[in-house]
Scaffold this motif. Sequence first.
Motif, PDB file in Angstrom:
ATOM      1  N   TYR A 318       4.419  -4.772  -3.933  1.00  0.00           N
ATOM      2  CA  TYR A 318       3.917  -3.792  -2.972  1.00  0.00           C
ATOM      3  C   TYR A 318       2.487  -3.386  -3.317  1.00  0.00           C
ATOM      4  O   TYR A 318       1.676  -3.081  -2.447  1.00  0.00           O
ATOM      5  CB  TYR A 318       4.834  -2.566  -2.924  1.00  0.00           C
ATOM      6  N   GLY A 319       2.147  -3.409  -4.628  1.00  0.00           N
ATOM      7  CA  GLY A 319       0.781  -3.102  -5.047  1.00  0.00           C
ATOM      8  C   GLY A 319      -0.193  -4.191  -4.627  1.00  0.00           C
ATOM      9  O   GLY A 319      -1.329  -3.912  -4.224  1.00  0.00           O
ATOM     10  N   ASN A 322      -0.847  -3.736  -0.958  1.00  0.00           N
ATOM     11  CA  ASN A 322      -1.753  -2.609  -0.744  1.00  0.00           C
ATOM     12  C   ASN A 322      -3.182  -2.979  -1.093  1.00  0.00           C
ATOM     13  O   ASN A 322      -4.125  -2.632  -0.364  1.00  0.00           O
ATOM     14  CB  ASN A 322      -1.293  -1.414  -1.577  1.00  0.00           C
ATOM     15  N   GLN A 323      -3.388  -3.702  -2.192  1.00  0.00           N
ATOM     16  CA  GLN A 323      -4.732  -4.106  -2.601  1.00  0.00           C
ATOM     17  C   GLN A 323      -5.366  -5.054  -1.594  1.00  0.00           C
ATOM     18  O   GLN A 323      -6.588  -5.102  -1.452  1.00  0.00           O
ATOM     19  CB  GLN A 323      -4.685  -4.798  -3.970  1.00  0.00           C
ATOM     20  N   CYS A 325      -4.997  -4.805   1.556  1.00  0.00           N
ATOM     21  CA  CYS A 325      -5.201  -4.053   2.796  1.00  0.00           C
ATOM     22  C   CYS A 325      -4.028  -4.160   3.764  1.00  0.00           C
ATOM     23  O   CYS A 325      -4.222  -4.072   4.981  1.00  0.00           O
ATOM     24  CB  CYS A 325      -6.490  -4.521   3.480  1.00  0.00           C
ATOM     25  N   TYR A 326      -2.817  -4.344   3.239  1.00  0.00           N
ATOM     26  CA  TYR A 326      -1.629  -4.334   4.076  1.00  0.00           C
ATOM     27  C   TYR A 326      -0.876  -3.040   3.822  1.00  0.00           C
ATOM     28  O   TYR A 326      -0.200  -2.891   2.798  1.00  0.00           O
ATOM     29  CB  TYR A 326      -0.731  -5.539   3.775  1.00  0.00           C
ATOM     30  N   ASP A 327      -1.022  -2.072   4.728  1.00  0.00           N
ATOM     31  CA  ASP A 327      -0.306  -0.804   4.585  1.00  0.00           C
ATOM     32  C   ASP A 327       1.184  -0.967   4.872  1.00  0.00           C
ATOM     33  O   ASP A 327       2.014  -0.236   4.341  1.00  0.00           O
ATOM     34  CB  ASP A 327      -0.904   0.247   5.531  1.00  0.00           C
ATOM     35  N   PHE A 329       4.268  -3.036   4.281  1.00  0.00           N
ATOM     36  CA  PHE A 329       4.749  -4.086   3.389  1.00  0.00           C
ATOM     37  C   PHE A 329       5.576  -5.132   4.136  1.00  0.00           C
ATOM     38  O   PHE A 329       5.501  -6.320   3.831  1.00  0.00           O
ATOM     39  CB  PHE A 329       5.596  -3.477   2.268  1.00  0.00           C
TER      40      PHE A 329
END
Length: 356
Positions: A318-319, A322-323, A325-327, A329
């Motif tokens: 999930y990190g 997020n890195q 740019c996918y809010d 998941f």
Amino acid sequence: MFSVLVVDDEIYAVKGIVDGIDWEKLGVAEVFEAYHAREAKAILESKPVDLIICDINMPEENGLQLLEWAKEQFPELEAVFLTCHTDFNYVRKALQLGSCDYLLKPVIYDEMEEVLRKNFDRLIKERTNQESMESFKRFYNIEEQWKSLLGNAGTEEAGDLINQTMDWISCRKDNKGTLIKVYQSILQTAVFVQKKKGMSLDNLSSLELSMDGHEITCSDEQFKQWMENIIKVVCTNAGNNENRYQKNSIVHELQRYIQQNLNRKLTREELSEYVHLNESYLSRLFHKETGMSLSDYILQERMKLAKVLISESDMPIYGIANQLCYDNFSYFAKMFKKVYNLTPQEYRKKYFSQPV
């Protein structure tokens, strides 16, 4: 090493915590003291603080108000609240503001040390993951530059790229293992470029490039010499076909820009402004030169980087999403499976190896 700010309007409470905790054992180098919110803000604005220990009940501006301000200014700040209240409304508000823990007064120092240790362990892990992410992004960018340099038969940036490669290697703990990993990556890129352009691989054999590369990677100097040789050989061989295979310089520059900004949202308007072309023309030009749309290319590059991070780092998936740019998941997982026919979790389970 960490730094901590203790805030309480009761001087003896502050002194008790400062003297009662074994800060060195927790890896804390500096402990700052403040006796009201105004003083705490001044310290936060002038000193690097990793964690704040703050009383909820203070005159003028209470701990909740102080933390609300602090989180706006310093989002990564960790917080532990002290309170005499068991009222759940206080606790709930503290949690909403990002306070991970709260302790009831009077403080039991062993309990506080355990709470602080838990927070510092989490901070260390988050920072390690961030450093790992930045390192893999940098290596990914270096790999793309090698593809560009060898694929376009251009040697102008060779010296700079060799230095970038060696700098990245020097930052890694396992220098020998990293040299072999980078050697294999550059060699695979060279073979790919030669095959793509229909050129013979004999020139690579003439450099006696064995796939294990132990002799080539026995020292930094020998590896640098090998990189110079492979650039010279591949680019000379490709030079005869340069006009036929050279990518459009605008598209090439845009691809590099995209690869360097995969960690944030990219719009077609921003990309067109970057290369000073209108959006429609840029879309047609990019598709003509690459055979894919801008959005498909961005997806492809993000998934390529995601694949590397999933298989070669221990960052939470999930990190990674997020890195990149996918809010959402679920959407990230759906796109990853669309490209690789495996979910991110399945891919990690199948291909994960400890990073060098």
